[in-house]
Scaffold this motif. Structure first.
Motif, PDB file in Angstrom:
ATOM      1  N   PRO A   1       0.831  -1.048  -0.087  1.00  0.00           N
ATOM      2  CA  PRO A   1      -0.319   0.426   0.060  1.00  0.00           C
ATOM      3  C   PRO A   1       0.931   1.417   0.177  1.00  0.00           C
ATOM      4  O   PRO A   1       1.955   1.223   0.096  1.00  0.00           O
ATOM      5  N   LEU A   2       0.295   2.829  -0.382  1.00  0.00           N
ATOM      6  CA  LEU A   2       0.424   3.748  -0.577  1.00  0.00           C
ATOM      7  C   LEU A   2       1.504   4.459   1.475  1.00  0.00           C
ATOM      8  O   LEU A   2       0.465   3.234   2.036  1.00  0.00           O
ATOM      9  N   PHE A   3       2.785   4.391   1.172  1.00  0.00           N
ATOM     10  CA  PHE A   3       3.450   4.779   2.659  1.00  0.00           C
ATOM     11  C   PHE A   3       2.948   5.974   2.594  1.00  0.00           C
ATOM     12  O   PHE A   3       3.881   6.910   0.983  1.00  0.00           O
ATOM     13  N   ALA A   4       2.906   7.088   3.328  1.00  0.00           N
ATOM     14  CA  ALA A   4       3.549   8.810   3.435  1.00  0.00           C
ATOM     15  C   ALA A   4       4.404   8.676   4.148  1.00  0.00           C
ATOM     16  O   ALA A   4       4.429   8.682   5.807  1.00  0.00           O
ATOM     17  N   ALA A   5       4.476  10.090   4.671  1.00  0.00           N
ATOM     18  CA  ALA A   5       5.798  10.808   5.957  1.00  0.00           C
ATOM     19  C   ALA A   5       5.199  12.143   5.267  1.00  0.00           C
ATOM     20  O   ALA A   5       5.403  12.833   5.078  1.00  0.00           O
ATOM     21  N   ALA A   6       5.151  13.044   6.795  1.00  0.00           N
ATOM     22  CA  ALA A   6       5.494  14.264   6.655  1.00  0.00           C
ATOM     23  C   ALA A   6       6.420  14.853   7.346  1.00  0.00           C
ATOM     24  O   ALA A   6       6.497  14.377   9.165  1.00  0.00           O
ATOM     25  N   VAL A   7       6.783  15.389   7.194  1.00  0.00           N
ATOM     26  CA  VAL A   7       8.504  15.730   7.540  1.00  0.00           C
ATOM     27  C   VAL A   7       8.489  17.176   7.801  1.00  0.00           C
ATOM     28  O   VAL A   7       8.465  18.492   6.793  1.00  0.00           O
ATOM     29  N   THR A   8       8.818  17.522   8.647  1.00  0.00           N
ATOM     30  CA  THR A   8       8.941  19.468   9.297  1.00  0.00           C
ATOM     31  C   THR A   8       9.776  19.820   9.401  1.00  0.00           C
ATOM     32  O   THR A   8      11.052  18.737   9.550  1.00  0.00           O
ATOM     33  N   PRO A   9      10.456  20.905  10.318  1.00  0.00           N
ATOM     34  CA  PRO A   9      11.501  21.418  10.208  1.00  0.00           C
ATOM     35  C   PRO A   9      12.626  20.518  11.225  1.00  0.00           C
ATOM     36  O   PRO A   9      14.083  20.617  11.374  1.00  0.00           O
ATOM     37  N   THR A  10      11.389  20.136  12.392  1.00  0.00           N
ATOM     38  CA  THR A  10      11.886  19.003  13.693  1.00  0.00           C
ATOM     39  C   THR A  10      11.126  17.841  13.395  1.00  0.00           C
ATOM     40  O   THR A  10      12.084  16.969  14.384  1.00  0.00           O
TER      41      THR A  10
END
Length: 365
Positions: free
Chosen positions: A176-185
């Motif tokens: 399945p699709l995998f997702a990541a939300a990346v912020t500066p921290t």
């Protein structure tokens, strides 16, 4: 290859899945943002190893590009400052994508996945990258999209952690699709079965799929910056409305890592919307504003995202992310009502603005 990732596949007995690929990509992106931040505040580490093309660029940058044309003067003052910071902001995405590519293009990774992984993010428009990403998904080829939202320059200038974020969407055939939300921290990862949190200080943490804060703060709501003109009206319902520059980054900080109970997010594009599967994987629900449908289970949003990526269904341009259905429906109705009242032109309709709960607005939710 970093084998400290907390995922169950090792690339030897079984091929790496989308979790490992996304984990490596998110880790590389988070390190790149951290390195950029430290270079601005304290200068570049003299012991940092540079790639050959980066080293050459450093040398070429020492040359005086204006010496060959003495009649021309280099830009100075405010124009040069504008140019300098725009160049810095433009260069960040190239560095991030380059580091992600380096993490995903090792021979060991190619052998474990069966074929090379394509990374999109630093070249072409969003529409062009979408078409290329979709083509590889339909062809069954591994692909990763790294897309930035918000304003990178604002983050570089102010260090506001809610100014920008990265959406990483990964497709590996058979997964399945995998997702990541990346912020500066922080980086948050999720698919239809598991979720993870990554910080450079604390490393990887497995998430249980439930909000960490049991008691949300009822006075707060997180809204897109484009709705700031409704601030005075929203305060009748929520005393502390927040209008961040990048709602994806703010959702990571204030909703998934804090106690804000509900957020409205203008998605704009599927490749910019890793926050949707990430939020649901971390225990939230989502309400699509265009039709009112609810996405409550990780596999539901994974299926929805895949259909949107392949073009089977249109992607909603606005959604509500909340801890429960009541909050999701309530903020949707408040926004609809206050927007309509603000746009009314007949002065005889003004009485509608006098009572918040006229016609049982809140009671029938």
């Amino acid at each position: 290859m970093d084998h400290s990732l907390p995922f169950h596949l090792d690339g030897r007995t079984e091929p790496f899945g989308a979790d490992v690929v996304t984990g490596l990509a998110a880790h590389a992106a988070l390190r790149a943002l951290d390195l950029v931040s430290r270079e601005i505040t304290s200068g570049q580490d003299m012991n940092q190893k540079l790639e050959p093309d980066q080293a050459l660029a450093k040398v070429l940058a020492l040359q005086d590009e204006w010496s060959s044309s003495p009649r021309n003067r280099p830009p100075a003052g405010v124009p040069r400052q504008e140019e300098c910071w725009n160049e810095k902001a433009d260069a960040v995405m190239g560095r991030v994508v380059s580091d992600v590519e380096a993490a995903l293009t090792t021979g060991e990774m190619d052998r474990s996945c069966g074929q090379p992984i394509t990374v999109f993010g630093s070249h072409g428009s969003l529409a062009e990258r979408m078409e290329a990403f979709r083509a590889r998904v339909k062809a069954g080829q591994p692909v990763v999209s790294v897309s930035a939202s918000g304003c990178m320059r604002r983050w570089l200038t102010t260090r506001d952690a809610t100014a920008t974020s990265l959406s990483i969407i990964t497709y590996i055939p058979g997964h399945p699709l995998f997702a990541a939300a990346v912020t500066p921290t922080t980086a948050l990862l999720s698919d239809c079965s598991q979720s993870w949190r990554l910080t450079l200080a604390d490393g990887w943490q497995a998430m249980a799929g439930e909000p960490l804060i049991a008691d949300p703060a009822p006075d707060y709501v997180l809204l897109p910056r484009s709705l700031e003109h409704l601030a005075s009206r929203i305060r009748k319902h929520y005393k502390e409305p927040l209008f961040p520059y990048d709602s994806s980054a703010a959702i990571v900080q204030a909703v998934l890592s804090g106690a804000v109970p509900v957020a409205v997010h203008f998605t704009e594009h599927v490749l910019d919307s890793a926050i949707l599967p990430v939020a649901i994987g971390h225990g939230m629900i989502a309400r699509l504003q265009n039709n009112g449908d609810l996405l409550e289970k990780p596999w539901e949003v994974s299926k929805y995202m895949y259909k949107a990526v392949t073009g089977e269904v249109p992607f909603s341009d606005s959604l509500v992310i909340a801890r429960n259905v009541w909050d999701a429906r309530r903020v949707s109705r408040i926004l609809a009502r206050e927007t309509a009242l603000l746009e009314q032109v007949n002065p005889l309709d003004a009485f509608l603005d006098e009572e918040d709960d006229l016609f049982g607005f809140d009671e029938d939710i």
